[in-house]
Design a protein around this motif. Structure first.
Motif, PDB file in Angstrom:
ATOM      1  N   ASN A  53     -22.697 -25.652   0.360  1.00  0.00           N
ATOM      2  CA  ASN A  53     -23.660 -25.938   0.064  1.00  0.00           C
ATOM      3  C   ASN A  53     -23.474 -25.418  -1.204  1.00  0.00           C
ATOM      4  OD1 ASN A  53     -24.486 -28.727   0.653  1.00  0.00           O
ATOM      5  ND2 ASN A  53     -26.675 -27.556   1.428  1.00  0.00           N
ATOM      6  N   TYR A  54     -23.250 -23.759  -0.834  1.00  0.00           N
ATOM      7  CA  TYR A  54     -23.336 -23.163  -2.305  1.00  0.00           C
ATOM      8  C   TYR A  54     -21.719 -23.073  -2.780  1.00  0.00           C
ATOM      9  CZ  TYR A  54     -27.647 -20.930  -0.474  1.00  0.00           C
ATOM     10  OH  TYR A  54     -29.228 -21.026   0.128  1.00  0.00           O
ATOM     11  N   VAL A  55     -20.735 -22.940  -1.799  1.00  0.00           N
ATOM     12  CA  VAL A  55     -19.551 -23.018  -2.561  1.00  0.00           C
ATOM     13  C   VAL A  55     -19.295 -24.018  -3.831  1.00  0.00           C
ATOM     14  CG1 VAL A  55     -17.062 -22.879  -1.927  1.00  0.00           C
ATOM     15  CG2 VAL A  55     -18.507 -21.116  -0.852  1.00  0.00           C
ATOM     16  N   VAL A  56     -19.363 -25.356  -2.504  1.00  0.00           N
ATOM     17  CA  VAL A  56     -19.968 -26.415  -3.632  1.00  0.00           C
ATOM     18  C   VAL A  56     -20.326 -26.177  -5.092  1.00  0.00           C
ATOM     19  CG1 VAL A  56     -20.341 -29.041  -3.558  1.00  0.00           C
ATOM     20  CG2 VAL A  56     -18.937 -28.020  -1.730  1.00  0.00           C
ATOM     21  N   LEU A  57     -21.958 -26.099  -4.932  1.00  0.00           N
ATOM     22  CA  LEU A  57     -22.540 -25.936  -5.905  1.00  0.00           C
ATOM     23  C   LEU A  57     -21.922 -25.326  -7.021  1.00  0.00           C
ATOM     24  CD1 LEU A  57     -26.226 -26.093  -4.384  1.00  0.00           C
ATOM     25  CD2 LEU A  57     -25.109 -27.831  -5.850  1.00  0.00           C
ATOM     26  N   GLY A  58     -21.527 -24.542  -6.532  1.00  0.00           N
ATOM     27  CA  GLY A  58     -20.984 -22.462  -7.563  1.00  0.00           C
ATOM     28  C   GLY A  58     -19.893 -23.118  -8.196  1.00  0.00           C
ATOM     29  N   LEU A  59     -18.707 -24.660  -7.515  1.00  0.00           N
ATOM     30  CA  LEU A  59     -17.937 -24.961  -8.036  1.00  0.00           C
ATOM     31  C   LEU A  59     -18.124 -26.284  -9.226  1.00  0.00           C
ATOM     32  CD1 LEU A  59     -15.173 -25.245  -4.747  1.00  0.00           C
ATOM     33  CD2 LEU A  59     -14.548 -23.014  -7.036  1.00  0.00           C
ATOM     34  N   SER A  60     -18.290 -26.536  -8.667  1.00  0.00           N
ATOM     35  CA  SER A  60     -19.153 -27.339  -9.365  1.00  0.00           C
ATOM     36  C   SER A  60     -19.689 -27.259 -10.694  1.00  0.00           C
ATOM     37  CB  SER A  60     -20.749 -28.286  -8.734  1.00  0.00           C
ATOM     38  OG  SER A  60     -19.841 -29.236  -7.806  1.00  0.00           O
ATOM     39  N   ILE A  61     -20.422 -26.256 -10.622  1.00  0.00           N
ATOM     40  CA  ILE A  61     -21.536 -25.803 -11.826  1.00  0.00           C
ATOM     41  C   ILE A  61     -19.959 -24.958 -13.170  1.00  0.00           C
ATOM     42  CG2 ILE A  61     -21.884 -23.900 -13.142  1.00  0.00           C
ATOM     43  CD1 ILE A  61     -24.737 -23.749 -10.606  1.00  0.00           C
ATOM     44  N   ILE A  62     -18.798 -24.677 -12.522  1.00  0.00           N
ATOM     45  CA  ILE A  62     -17.725 -24.130 -12.911  1.00  0.00           C
ATOM     46  C   ILE A  62     -16.725 -25.468 -13.604  1.00  0.00           C
ATOM     47  CG2 ILE A  62     -15.163 -23.053 -13.075  1.00  0.00           C
ATOM     48  CD1 ILE A  62     -16.367 -20.970 -11.118  1.00  0.00           C
ATOM     49  N   PHE A  63     -16.735 -26.705 -12.866  1.00  0.00           N
ATOM     50  CA  PHE A  63     -16.825 -27.967 -13.438  1.00  0.00           C
ATOM     51  C   PHE A  63     -16.828 -28.852 -14.598  1.00  0.00           C
ATOM     52  CE2 PHE A  63     -13.520 -27.759  -8.971  1.00  0.00           C
ATOM     53  CZ  PHE A  63     -13.298 -27.001  -9.854  1.00  0.00           C
ATOM     54  N   GLU A  64     -18.149 -28.291 -14.197  1.00  0.00           N
ATOM     55  CA  GLU A  64     -19.188 -29.340 -14.579  1.00  0.00           C
ATOM     56  C   GLU A  64     -19.266 -28.371 -16.532  1.00  0.00           C
ATOM     57  OE1 GLU A  64     -20.666 -32.353 -15.689  1.00  0.00           O
ATOM     58  OE2 GLU A  64     -20.933 -32.706 -13.577  1.00  0.00           O
ATOM     59  N   GLY A  65     -19.275 -27.286 -16.311  1.00  0.00           N
ATOM     60  CA  GLY A  65     -19.119 -26.459 -17.935  1.00  0.00           C
ATOM     61  C   GLY A  65     -18.004 -26.637 -18.260  1.00  0.00           C
ATOM     62  N   GLY A  66     -17.667 -26.814 -17.323  1.00  0.00           N
ATOM     63  CA  GLY A  66     -15.401 -27.262 -18.959  1.00  0.00           C
ATOM     64  C   GLY A  66     -16.463 -27.984 -19.241  1.00  0.00           C
ATOM     65  N   SER A  67     -16.851 -29.452 -18.550  1.00  0.00           N
ATOM     66  CA  SER A  67     -16.885 -30.589 -18.991  1.00  0.00           C
ATOM     67  C   SER A  67     -17.924 -30.378 -20.799  1.00  0.00           C
ATOM     68  CB  SER A  67     -16.948 -31.506 -18.572  1.00  0.00           C
ATOM     69  OG  SER A  67     -17.321 -32.738 -18.978  1.00  0.00           O
ATOM     70  N   TRP A  68     -19.409 -29.504 -20.223  1.00  0.00           N
ATOM     71  CA  TRP A  68     -19.983 -29.970 -21.039  1.00  0.00           C
ATOM     72  C   TRP A  68     -19.584 -28.869 -22.172  1.00  0.00           C
ATOM     73  CZ3 TRP A  68     -23.097 -25.278 -23.002  1.00  0.00           C
ATOM     74  CH2 TRP A  68     -23.948 -25.990 -23.157  1.00  0.00           C
ATOM     75  N   LEU A  69     -19.032 -27.768 -22.270  1.00  0.00           N
ATOM     76  CA  LEU A  69     -18.515 -27.706 -23.079  1.00  0.00           C
ATOM     77  C   LEU A  69     -17.340 -27.753 -24.378  1.00  0.00           C
ATOM     78  CD1 LEU A  69     -17.036 -23.732 -21.866  1.00  0.00           C
ATOM     79  CD2 LEU A  69     -19.510 -24.771 -23.777  1.00  0.00           C
TER      80      LEU A  69
END
Length: 315
Positions: free
Chosen positions: A116-132
């Motif tokens: 879960n921690y790995v997936v959430l960390g990667l998701s935050i990175i990917f989602e953050g890119g889309s958000w930017l």
């Protein structure tokens, strides 16, 4: 057209990110049994579908005018944006809330929590890119206006819808991370379900904000004060116009405006001169305001215009 291109760029970026993230979250939820992770997977899947609906709305809105829709199909985008708001509430918030209640009533410890921690960390990175990407496009389109004012005044819901969704996604990821961590640390699996309910609240709030903005656009919002001033300035500059009294405008789409212009013409104009004036004004107005799809002229004294304006404003 540049605005539509920018809108599509934002949506494509969100689509790519959400589809990959949704698949990863569902796999993680399957291996770990986390309710918050399952809610996040549903959230990303709903966001993916919403991106497709926004692209469909943009495509439908660009269809040319026809007999049954003489001013074009611009409001299709507003309709599909409203559908997106309903889906965020019904599917995203509804399923997340249900999963949270079920997990609180029947708590199960999260398995393989590191996944879960790995997936959430990667998701935050990917989602953050889309958000930017969405944030940069929104900043470009908003100009000097503040964020809240820009959302209220925006006539292109595709940009702020993606920004709202990506912001909600990032908040949801942080809630999921906190809930899973708390559930493990305190050995209280119920907190995982509480995280799902928190995600549901974020999605419900996002859906309410989107629905409010899209409803206003569907009902018909006026053009900006700058556009109205430009229309009046062009009209007042014509030699056959004594006074440009005022203008009523409505957006039929992000780049489609219909205007009704109240003008007091010079008294000594003959019919051919009046017709020539109208033709000049139409050409000059569409050159100054390219998004002006149609303009109607109302020969009217200043006093009559003020009476009509007072009736509209309820004064």
């Amino acid at each position: 057209m540049a605005t539509q291109t920018g809108s599509r760029k934002v949506i494509y970026a969100a689509l790519a990110g959400n589809l990959l993230i949704a698949a990863t979250k569902f796999v993680a939820a399957l291996f770990t049994g986390s309710s918050a992770m399952l809610s996040e997977g549903v959230h990303s899947l709903v966001d993916t579908g919403n991106g497709g609906l926004l692209l469909y709305g943009l495509h439908r809105a660009e269809r040319p005018a026809d007999v049954t829709h003489p001013f074009g199909h611009g409001r299709e985008l507003y309709f599909w944006s409203f559908v997106v708001a309903l889906l965020v509430f019904a599917l995203g918030a509804g399923i997340s809330f249900y999963e949270g209640i079920v997990h609180i009533q029947n708590p199960e410890p999260v398995r393989n929590v590191v996944v879960n921690y790995v997936v959430l960390g990667l998701s935050i990175i990917f989602e953050g890119g889309s958000w930017l990407v969405a944030l940069r496009e929104f900043r470009r389109s908003k100009g000097r206006a503040g964020y809240y004012q820009a959302v209220r005044q925006s006539k292109d819901p595709s940009v702020f819808t993606v920004l709202f969704e990506d912001t909600a996604a990032l908040l949801g990821l942080l809630i999921a991370l906190g809930a899973i961590s708390a559930a493990e640390f305190f050995e209280m699996p119920e907190l995982d379900g509480v995280g799902s309910i928190g995600i549901a609240m974020v999605l419900a709030t996002t859906a309410a904000l989107l629905a409010r903005e899209c409803k206003g656009l569907l009902m018909g919002e006026t053009a900006s004060l700058e556009v109205q001033a430009a229309i009046l300035e062009v009209a007042q500059a014509d030699r056959a116009v004594r006074k440009a009294n005022g203008v009523l405008t409505v957006h039929l789409g992000p780049q489609q405006i219909v205007a009704s212009l109240s003008i007091e013409f010079e008294d000594d104009l003959r019919v051919p001169e009046l017709e020539a004036c109208v033709e000049r004004l139409e050409e000059a107005l569409k050159a100054r305001v390219p998004s002006l799809a149609a303009v109607f002229f109302k020969p009217q004294t200043t006093r009559r215009w003020r009476q009509k304006r007072a009736a509209i404003e309820g004064t």
